[in-house]
Design an enzyme around this catalytic site. Structure first.
Site, PDB file in Angstrom:
ATOM      1  N   LYS A 129      -4.394  -6.862   3.304  1.00  0.00           N
ATOM      2  CA  LYS A 129      -4.395  -5.722   2.377  1.00  0.00           C
ATOM      3  C   LYS A 129      -5.826  -5.401   1.922  1.00  0.00           C
ATOM      4  CE  LYS A 129      -3.257  -2.321  -0.188  1.00  0.00           C
ATOM      5  NZ  LYS A 129      -3.685  -2.235  -1.517  1.00  0.00           N
ATOM      6  N   SER A 158       0.819  -1.203   0.000  1.00  0.00           N
ATOM      7  CA  SER A 158       0.000   0.000   0.000  1.00  0.00           C
ATOM      8  C   SER A 158       0.852   1.252   0.000  1.00  0.00           C
ATOM      9  CB  SER A 158      -0.919   0.041   1.225  1.00  0.00           C
ATOM     10  OG  SER A 158      -1.643   1.268   1.230  1.00  0.00           O
ATOM     11  N   GLU A 180      -9.973   1.841   4.126  1.00  0.00           N
ATOM     12  CA  GLU A 180      -9.722   3.032   3.295  1.00  0.00           C
ATOM     13  C   GLU A 180     -11.045   3.565   2.724  1.00  0.00           C
ATOM     14  OE1 GLU A 180      -6.463   2.546   0.342  1.00  0.00           O
ATOM     15  OE2 GLU A 180      -7.939   3.055  -1.188  1.00  0.00           O
ATOM     16  N   HIS A 234      -7.453  -3.595   4.677  1.00  0.00           N
ATOM     17  CA  HIS A 234      -6.891  -2.229   4.647  1.00  0.00           C
ATOM     18  C   HIS A 234      -7.675  -1.375   3.651  1.00  0.00           C
ATOM     19  CE1 HIS A 234      -4.480   0.768   2.490  1.00  0.00           C
ATOM     20  NE2 HIS A 234      -3.835   0.997   3.620  1.00  0.00           N
ATOM     21  N   ASN A 235      -7.907  -1.920   2.477  1.00  0.00           N
ATOM     22  CA  ASN A 235      -8.632  -1.153   1.461  1.00  0.00           C
ATOM     23  C   ASN A 235     -10.081  -0.912   1.870  1.00  0.00           C
ATOM     24  OD1 ASN A 235      -6.233  -1.421   0.030  1.00  0.00           O
ATOM     25  ND2 ASN A 235      -7.277  -1.627  -1.922  1.00  0.00           N
TER      26      ASN A 235
HETATM   27  C1  6PG Z   1      -3.237   1.446  -1.584  1.00  0.00           C
HETATM   28  C2  6PG Z   1      -4.575   1.562  -2.288  1.00  0.00           C
HETATM   29  C3  6PG Z   1      -4.568   0.966  -3.644  1.00  0.00           C
HETATM   30  C4  6PG Z   1      -5.943   0.971  -4.330  1.00  0.00           C
HETATM   31  C5  6PG Z   1      -6.475   2.324  -4.625  1.00  0.00           C
HETATM   32  C6  6PG Z   1      -7.697   2.337  -5.526  1.00  0.00           C
HETATM   33  O1  6PG Z   1      -3.260   0.874  -0.509  1.00  0.00           O
HETATM   34  O2  6PG Z   1      -2.216   1.919  -2.094  1.00  0.00           O
HETATM   35  O3  6PG Z   1      -5.529   0.884  -1.530  1.00  0.00           O
HETATM   36  O4  6PG Z   1      -4.136  -0.354  -3.512  1.00  0.00           O
HETATM   37  O5  6PG Z   1      -5.831   0.281  -5.513  1.00  0.00           O
HETATM   38  O6  6PG Z   1      -6.756   2.988  -3.457  1.00  0.00           O
HETATM   39  O7  6PG Z   1      -8.766   1.627  -5.013  1.00  0.00           O
HETATM   40  P1  6PG Z   1     -10.234   1.812  -5.627  1.00  0.00           P
HETATM   41  O8  6PG Z   1     -10.090   2.059  -7.093  1.00  0.00           O
HETATM   42  O9  6PG Z   1     -10.955   0.535  -5.359  1.00  0.00           O
HETATM   43  O10 6PG Z   1     -10.823   2.992  -4.920  1.00  0.00           O
END
Ligand code: 6PG
Length: 476
Positions: free
Chosen positions: A182, A128, A189, A185-186
């Site tokens: 991970k 990430s 996010e 984590h997303n």
């Molecule tokens: C990271 C992000 C990355 C992710 C983008 C886009 O940890 O660097 O999570 O891996 O691909 O944030 O995610 P979306 O297109 O699903 O919003």
């Protein structure tokens, strides 16, 4: 061969990971399906360290020292399988394939099993931090075998972000554990961004403020407990002016949020595992709602006036209420995410240390934040913590925020501002803290229409009432 590690797939992420490795003194083999990317990497950055470029996969593999370690950085899904198929006949026992893409953990489990049968290690690794993280220090979440980590750990730990002298990288657990973490984590996010977006919407409406003014609010918040990368870049984005129109940038962007799918995976997995990650689910659905342009247009036509416009009387108090509601909701979202990690860990026997996950998320990754230190402390103090919400620090935060949280959700409801993440987080909190839940009635209904039975509060066993007959209870 002499290269210590290789990278195949030189898109932005692969290219930057390779540069990061080279800059840290690791001779790195590089390869891309079309050689122009390999050539431009060498032409533009060849002086940053020792790169060993190859145009064919066999040459690339031959340029690596043994046991070989090959990072795959291609699109998740079919392209990853294709590269693995190509590599298998070229590799030898104990070689390691590392997938640093956003793979689904179930794919990672399948690939690990297949490669193990070939005598190869497969290390599904979450990375990430976007482009910049890959180059300057990402958060790295490797799964796979302990043996593979013994070789890769020192390399990954040195190229990862460092916080207080600790690397943002640790061995997460076997097979798919890294990609699972991970994925969560997303999901977090998504929840974090939705909460920030709702806070912005509330403030903009309630204060009748411009994005530029709100950038200031977020800048101030970033100096307190809410300090985080996402709050920091929120100020950045809100402060941006569109060069073409002179309008605030946020006003010229189409309001339909896209996604590549990791949020959806998180929700799907949580449903399978029975973990109520309501904040992440609402955030994912809010993105999908925003994309339904036709339905939105139809509803807008009929109901445009169904909300009201109401600026708040005490501006400072409102800003503080929203800040507290945001923090409490954020605690809920993280509590749910860490519960999800625990459930996955139990289901798949991964033995994941949640405190260690909080530690490696303190830097490099998108959700890096000051309060991850507090999460780490909470799990250090009690590794069996039933919920983050009841850890002393977070319990205090939540207690001190309840009134603000309720006021903000009340305001949103009255005015008609959608706050699915704020509202569902509050509902989750109330759901956990209530003495009795109406789940008892649901059990009664299930028994009534389908003889699905229920348990009693005062006796062991399952029971059923003869609803259509004499209404007596019998053991089931
Ligand atoms: C990271 C992000 C990355 C992710 C983008 C886009 O940890 O660097 O999570 O891996 O691909 O944030 O995610 P979306 O297109 O699903 O919003």
């Amino acid at each position: 061969g002499s290269a210590q590690i290789g990278v195949t797939g030189l898109g932005v992420m692969g290219r930057n990971l390779a540069r990061n490795l080279a800059r840290h003194g690791y001779p790195v083999a590089v390869h891309n399906r079309s050689a122009d990317r390999t050539r431009s990497l060498i032409a533009e950055h060849g002086d940053e360290g020792e790169f060993v470029p190859s145009e064919s996969m066999p040459d690339f593999v031959a340029s690596l020292s043994r046991p070989r370690a090959v990072i795959i950085m291609v699109k998740a899904g079919g392209p990853t399988d294709a590269v693995i198929e190509e590599l298998i006949p070229l590799l030898d026992t104990d070689d390691i394939i590392i997938d640093c893409g956003n793979a689904h953990f179930a794919d990672t489990r399948r690939r690990e099993e297949t490669l193990r049968a070939h005598g190869l290690h497969f290390v599904g690794t979450g990375v990430s931090g976007g482009e910049e993280g890959a180059l300057l220090g990402p958060s790295i979440m490797p799964g796979g075998s302990v043996e593979a980590y013994a070789k890769l750990g020192p390399i990954f730990e040195s190229i990862a972000a460092q916080v207080d002298g600790a690397p943002c990288c640790t061995h997460v657990g076997p097979d798919g554990a890294g990609h699972f973490v991970k994925m969560v984590h997303n999901g977090i996010e998504y929840a974090d961004m939705q909460l920030i977006a709702e806070a912005y919407d509330l403030l903009r409406e309630g204060l009748d403020a411009s994005p530029g003014e709100l950038a200031e609010v977020f800048r101030t918040w970033n100096e307190g407990d809410l300090e985080s990368f996402l709050i920091e870049i929120t100020a950045d984005v809100l402060g941006q002016t569109d060069a073409r129109t002179g309008k605030p940038f946020v006003d010229i962007v189409l309001d339909q949020a896209e996604q590549k799918g990791t949020g959806r995976w998180t929700v799907q997995s949580a449903l399978d595992l029975g973990v109520p990650i309501t904040g992440i689910a609402e955030a994912t659905f809010a993105r999908s709602l925003s994309g339904h342009a036709d339905q939105r247009a139809a509803a807008r036509e009929l109901f445009a006036d169904a909300g009201s416009k109401a600026s708040v009387p005490d501006r400072d108090a409102f800003v503080d209420d929203v800040r507290k509601a945001l923090y409490a909701s954020k605690v809920v979202a993280y509590a749910q995410g860490f519960d999800h990690i625990q459930a996955g860990s139990e289901e798949f026997g991964w033995g994941i240390d949640r405190g260690a996950m909080a530690t490696i998320w303190r830097g490099g990754c998108i959700i890096r934040a000051r309060f991850l230190d507090r999460i780490r402390e909470a799990y250090d103090a009690d590794p069996q913590l039933p919920s983050l919400l009841v850890a002393p620090y977070f319990a205090k935060i939540v207690s001190e925020s309840i009134e603000s949280w309720r006021r903000v959700v009340r305001y949103a409801t009255e005015v008609g501002i959608p706050t699915p993440a704020f509202s569902s987080s509050l509902a989750y909190f109330d759901g956990l803290r209530r003495g009795r839940l109406p789940a008892a009635l649901i059990q009664g209904l299930r028994d009534n229409f389908g003889a699905h039975t229920y348990q009693r509060v005062d006796a062991e066993g399952s029971f059923h009432v003869q609803w259509a007959g004499d209404r007596t209870e019998s053991p089931a």
